[in-house]
Each structure stands twice: as structure tokens, then as C-alpha cells.
Write a protein that holds these residues in place. Sequence first.
Motif, PDB file in Angstrom:
ATOM      1  N   LYS A  24       0.812  -1.210   0.000  1.00 19.77           N
ATOM      2  CA  LYS A  24       0.000   0.000   0.000  1.00 19.77           C
ATOM      3  C   LYS A  24       0.848   1.265   0.000  1.00 19.77           C
ATOM      4  O   LYS A  24       0.384   2.345   0.376  1.00 19.77           O
ATOM      5  CB  LYS A  24      -0.937   0.001   1.211  1.00 19.77           C
ATOM      6  CG  LYS A  24      -2.011  -1.098   1.166  1.00 19.77           C
ATOM      7  CD  LYS A  24      -2.928  -1.006   2.375  1.00 19.77           C
ATOM      8  CE  LYS A  24      -4.023  -2.052   2.319  1.00 19.77           C
ATOM      9  NZ  LYS A  24      -4.999  -1.764   1.247  1.00 19.77           N
ATOM     10  N   ASN A  79     -10.285  10.155 -10.205  1.00 19.08           N
ATOM     11  CA  ASN A  79     -10.927   9.964  -8.902  1.00 19.08           C
ATOM     12  C   ASN A  79     -10.084   9.070  -7.993  1.00 19.08           C
ATOM     13  O   ASN A  79     -10.059   9.259  -6.756  1.00 19.08           O
ATOM     14  CB  ASN A  79     -12.330   9.363  -9.076  1.00 19.08           C
ATOM     15  CG  ASN A  79     -12.312   7.974  -9.708  1.00 19.08           C
ATOM     16  OD1 ASN A  79     -11.627   7.743 -10.693  1.00 19.08           O
ATOM     17  ND2 ASN A  79     -13.070   7.047  -9.133  1.00 19.08           N
ATOM     18  N   LYS A  80      -9.372   8.101  -8.569  1.00 18.77           N
ATOM     19  CA  LYS A  80      -8.515   7.255  -7.751  1.00 18.77           C
ATOM     20  C   LYS A  80      -7.264   8.006  -7.300  1.00 18.77           C
ATOM     21  O   LYS A  80      -6.784   7.810  -6.182  1.00 18.77           O
ATOM     22  CB  LYS A  80      -8.124   5.992  -8.523  1.00 18.77           C
ATOM     23  CG  LYS A  80      -9.281   5.022  -8.701  1.00 18.77           C
ATOM     24  CD  LYS A  80      -8.811   3.685  -9.231  1.00 18.77           C
ATOM     25  CE  LYS A  80      -9.964   2.688  -9.285  1.00 18.77           C
ATOM     26  NZ  LYS A  80      -9.528   1.350  -9.735  1.00 18.77           N
ATOM     27  N   ASN A  89      -8.000   9.995  -4.345  1.00 23.57           N
ATOM     28  CA  ASN A  89      -8.145   9.209  -3.112  1.00 23.57           C
ATOM     29  C   ASN A  89      -6.817   8.706  -2.550  1.00 23.57           C
ATOM     30  O   ASN A  89      -6.805   8.045  -1.504  1.00 23.57           O
ATOM     31  CB  ASN A  89      -9.069   8.009  -3.364  1.00 23.57           C
ATOM     32  CG  ASN A  89     -10.509   8.424  -3.567  1.00 23.57           C
ATOM     33  OD1 ASN A  89     -10.951   9.446  -3.047  1.00 23.57           O
ATOM     34  ND2 ASN A  89     -11.254   7.641  -4.341  1.00 23.57           N
ATOM     35  N   LEU A  90      -5.717   9.002  -3.241  1.00 25.34           N
ATOM     36  CA  LEU A  90      -4.421   8.553  -2.745  1.00 25.34           C
ATOM     37  C   LEU A  90      -3.947   9.345  -1.535  1.00 25.34           C
ATOM     38  O   LEU A  90      -3.125   8.851  -0.754  1.00 25.34           O
ATOM     39  CB  LEU A  90      -3.373   8.642  -3.860  1.00 25.34           C
ATOM     40  CG  LEU A  90      -3.484   7.620  -4.987  1.00 25.34           C
ATOM     41  CD1 LEU A  90      -2.456   7.907  -6.070  1.00 25.34           C
ATOM     42  CD2 LEU A  90      -3.301   6.207  -4.448  1.00 25.34           C
ATOM     43  N   LYS A 113      -0.261   9.596  -0.109  1.00 23.65           N
ATOM     44  CA  LYS A 113       0.532   8.544  -0.752  1.00 23.65           C
ATOM     45  C   LYS A 113       0.930   8.923  -2.188  1.00 23.65           C
ATOM     46  O   LYS A 113       1.620   8.139  -2.858  1.00 23.65           O
ATOM     47  CB  LYS A 113      -0.266   7.230  -0.807  1.00 23.65           C
ATOM     48  CG  LYS A 113      -0.677   6.670   0.547  1.00 23.65           C
ATOM     49  CD  LYS A 113       0.503   6.044   1.258  1.00 23.65           C
ATOM     50  CE  LYS A 113       0.062   5.388   2.560  1.00 23.65           C
ATOM     51  NZ  LYS A 113      -0.837   4.246   2.346  1.00 23.65           N
ATOM     52  N   VAL A 122      -2.315   1.323  -7.030  1.00 22.68           N
ATOM     53  CA  VAL A 122      -3.327   2.328  -6.637  1.00 22.68           C
ATOM     54  C   VAL A 122      -4.561   1.645  -6.047  1.00 22.68           C
ATOM     55  O   VAL A 122      -5.107   2.106  -5.041  1.00 22.68           O
ATOM     56  CB  VAL A 122      -3.717   3.191  -7.862  1.00 22.68           C
ATOM     57  CG1 VAL A 122      -4.900   4.103  -7.526  1.00 22.68           C
ATOM     58  CG2 VAL A 122      -2.512   4.031  -8.311  1.00 22.68           C
ATOM     59  N   ASP A 123      -4.985   0.545  -6.630  1.00 26.31           N
ATOM     60  CA  ASP A 123      -6.147  -0.184  -6.105  1.00 26.31           C
ATOM     61  C   ASP A 123      -5.893  -0.697  -4.695  1.00 26.31           C
ATOM     62  O   ASP A 123      -6.800  -0.705  -3.845  1.00 26.31           O
ATOM     63  CB  ASP A 123      -6.518  -1.348  -7.027  1.00 26.31           C
ATOM     64  CG  ASP A 123      -7.163  -0.888  -8.327  1.00 26.31           C
ATOM     65  OD1 ASP A 123      -7.632   0.270  -8.374  1.00 26.31           O
ATOM     66  OD2 ASP A 123      -7.197  -1.667  -9.289  1.00 26.31           O
ATOM     67  N   ILE A 155      -4.176   0.693  -2.469  1.00 20.98           N
ATOM     68  CA  ILE A 155      -4.240   1.825  -1.541  1.00 20.98           C
ATOM     69  C   ILE A 155      -5.657   2.332  -1.363  1.00 20.98           C
ATOM     70  O   ILE A 155      -6.090   2.637  -0.251  1.00 20.98           O
ATOM     71  CB  ILE A 155      -3.325   2.978  -2.037  1.00 20.98           C
ATOM     72  CG1 ILE A 155      -1.872   2.514  -2.090  1.00 20.98           C
ATOM     73  CG2 ILE A 155      -3.458   4.208  -1.159  1.00 20.98           C
ATOM     74  CD1 ILE A 155      -0.943   3.478  -2.784  1.00 20.98           C
ATOM     75  N   THR A 156      -6.404   2.405  -2.460  1.00 24.57           N
ATOM     76  CA  THR A 156      -7.724   3.053  -2.414  1.00 24.57           C
ATOM     77  C   THR A 156      -8.855   2.106  -2.063  1.00 24.57           C
ATOM     78  O   THR A 156      -9.956   2.553  -1.735  1.00 24.57           O
ATOM     79  CB  THR A 156      -8.033   3.722  -3.773  1.00 24.57           C
ATOM     80  OG1 THR A 156      -7.968   2.731  -4.810  1.00 24.57           O
ATOM     81  CG2 THR A 156      -7.018   4.810  -4.064  1.00 24.57           C
ATOM     82  N   SER A 157      -8.637   0.794  -2.169  1.00 28.78           N
ATOM     83  CA  SER A 157      -9.714  -0.149  -1.847  1.00 28.78           C
ATOM     84  C   SER A 157      -9.897  -0.249  -0.339  1.00 28.78           C
ATOM     85  O   SER A 157      -8.951  -0.083   0.439  1.00 28.78           O
ATOM     86  CB  SER A 157      -9.399  -1.529  -2.430  1.00 28.78           C
ATOM     87  OG  SER A 157      -8.206  -2.036  -1.856  1.00 28.78           O
ATOM     88  N   ASN A 158     -11.128  -0.536   0.079  1.00 28.93           N
ATOM     89  CA  ASN A 158     -11.425  -0.649   1.505  1.00 28.93           C
ATOM     90  C   ASN A 158     -10.994  -2.007   2.038  1.00 28.93           C
ATOM     91  O   ASN A 158     -11.008  -2.980   1.341  1.00 28.93           O
ATOM     92  CB  ASN A 158     -12.942  -0.455   1.738  1.00 28.93           C
ATOM     93  CG  ASN A 158     -13.367   0.969   1.378  1.00 28.93           C
ATOM     94  OD1 ASN A 158     -12.595   1.904   1.593  1.00 28.93           O
ATOM     95  ND2 ASN A 158     -14.566   1.111   0.862  1.00 28.93           N
TER      96      ASN A 158
END
Length: 266
Positions: free
Chosen positions: A157, A230-231, A234-235, A238, A260-261, A263-266
Amino acid sequence: MKKFVMGAIVGASLSLGASVLASNFPEVSFFPVKYIFNSVEKQLPEEYASLNYNGHAYVPIRFIAENTKMNIGYDDNAKEIIVNYGENGQPAAPVQLSEQVQPVASARLPYQALRGTFTYGNVVVTKEGSNSRVSFQLDNDIPDNEIGGNLTLYDSKANPLGNAVINHTFKAGISTYETVIPGDATNYKYVALGIGKSGGALLDRTTHPSTAEIENNAIKIIESKKVPANKIANLGDKILNVSRIISSMKLTDKEAAELVDNITSN
């Protein structure tokens, strides 16, 4: 026992005399270990074994050689184990580029040092007590080049796990650098090498970009990998880490999207 000892010490196809085994080899114990070559696990053939003697690992040299593109032989008359590597006396490129994050045909090592023309790779991190031993290889074209910088290790992450400080005089060609850093950084996934000194002198920074300019440049690097806006938004903090990793490791669009996914995924 004879079969396994020969496999662990010099490779199963090398033949040593029984009297040598009886007189020279101490008692040893077998232990199960995994073999990881350039992040790829390779299964140890049944005819080989890994040994533990006095806290030290003894591994099958033929198996190691076959997986690192070395050539090995045993001279029974001279009692010599001979290892050849590279061509025309030059060290071989120590990795298969196809197994790196991003193959680069023109580079001897796969990653690019930030603020420098150096390439690096073959990063290995092992646990040593409460610390981590970090080693990597650097390709340097300048003889006796005093280089300073740091190798930052990140998890999946882009959280920094530690910095390996570099202040060393490297010979020309591919050299291995090793140091110990505090904490456990063995679960790293990404790295970025930053160079601040070469030839014993600090690299000249002719411009001093503002914080906003640095962040905008980082966003452009991430955008170049087709990451949606948008992603990127959300970083958060980072962004700089992600741009460093993308630039240094030459991540593909797919690999950058995975980072990136993560880092940004829940």
C-alpha cells in the motif's frame, strides 16, 4: 546419506569418494526451506537436500547454479569445484529480465535510480534479529564512484517500511551493496532508490520546485499510467510515494493500477 550429502554440498551429479565423506563431513541435520529466485519459488528436486550445521545453511550448489545461470563442474583429480559465469571474463547480468517488474532490454538491471543514471535491482531483504539485512545490486559506469542516497522499501500500500542509507564507493560495473536497517521490512513489495551524491559531490539541483509543483509532477506521473482522476484524488498523502515507485521501478499501466487499487480499496 551419501546421496543427500553430495547433493547438498556440490550437486547430485558430482561424485565424491566415500572415504572423503566418512572422514571430512561432520554430523548434519536436514531442514525444510523454500528457495526463492527473483521472487519466484523453485522446488528443490528430490535428489537434493538442505543441511543445517552449527546454525549455518548448506545448500545444493548445482541447484543454485542452474537457477542463476552459472555453469558448475567438479574436477575429481584436482578436487576442485569450478564455477563459471558470464562471458569473456565479464560478470553475467545477474537476473533474467523476464522475471523483473518491467523488462528493459537496454538496461543490465531493471530499475532506475531517481535523480541519477544508475540502474539497480536484485533487492533481497532478510530478517536479522529485530532488524532487517538489505542487499541490492547497482550498475555503475564510473570507476571508484562515491555514491550517496537511500533505498526506500514500501509495502503493497506504499507505506514506507524503512530506508537503507547508502554512502559507499562503488567499482565500475555491477556491485552488491549490503546494510542493516532497524525493524522488519521483509514484507516489502516496492522499492525506490534515490541518489543524492555521485563522484563524491552532491548532485546539483538547479531549481527548487515548490510543494505544489512537486505534487503536480507526481500526479502527472501517475496519470501517465492511465490511472483515473478519482482514484488519484483518493491517494491522499501517498501520491508522492506512488509516483516514486512508478518512476523507479518502471511499473506498467497494469502494475500501477494494482498499486493504486491496493491503496484506495477498503
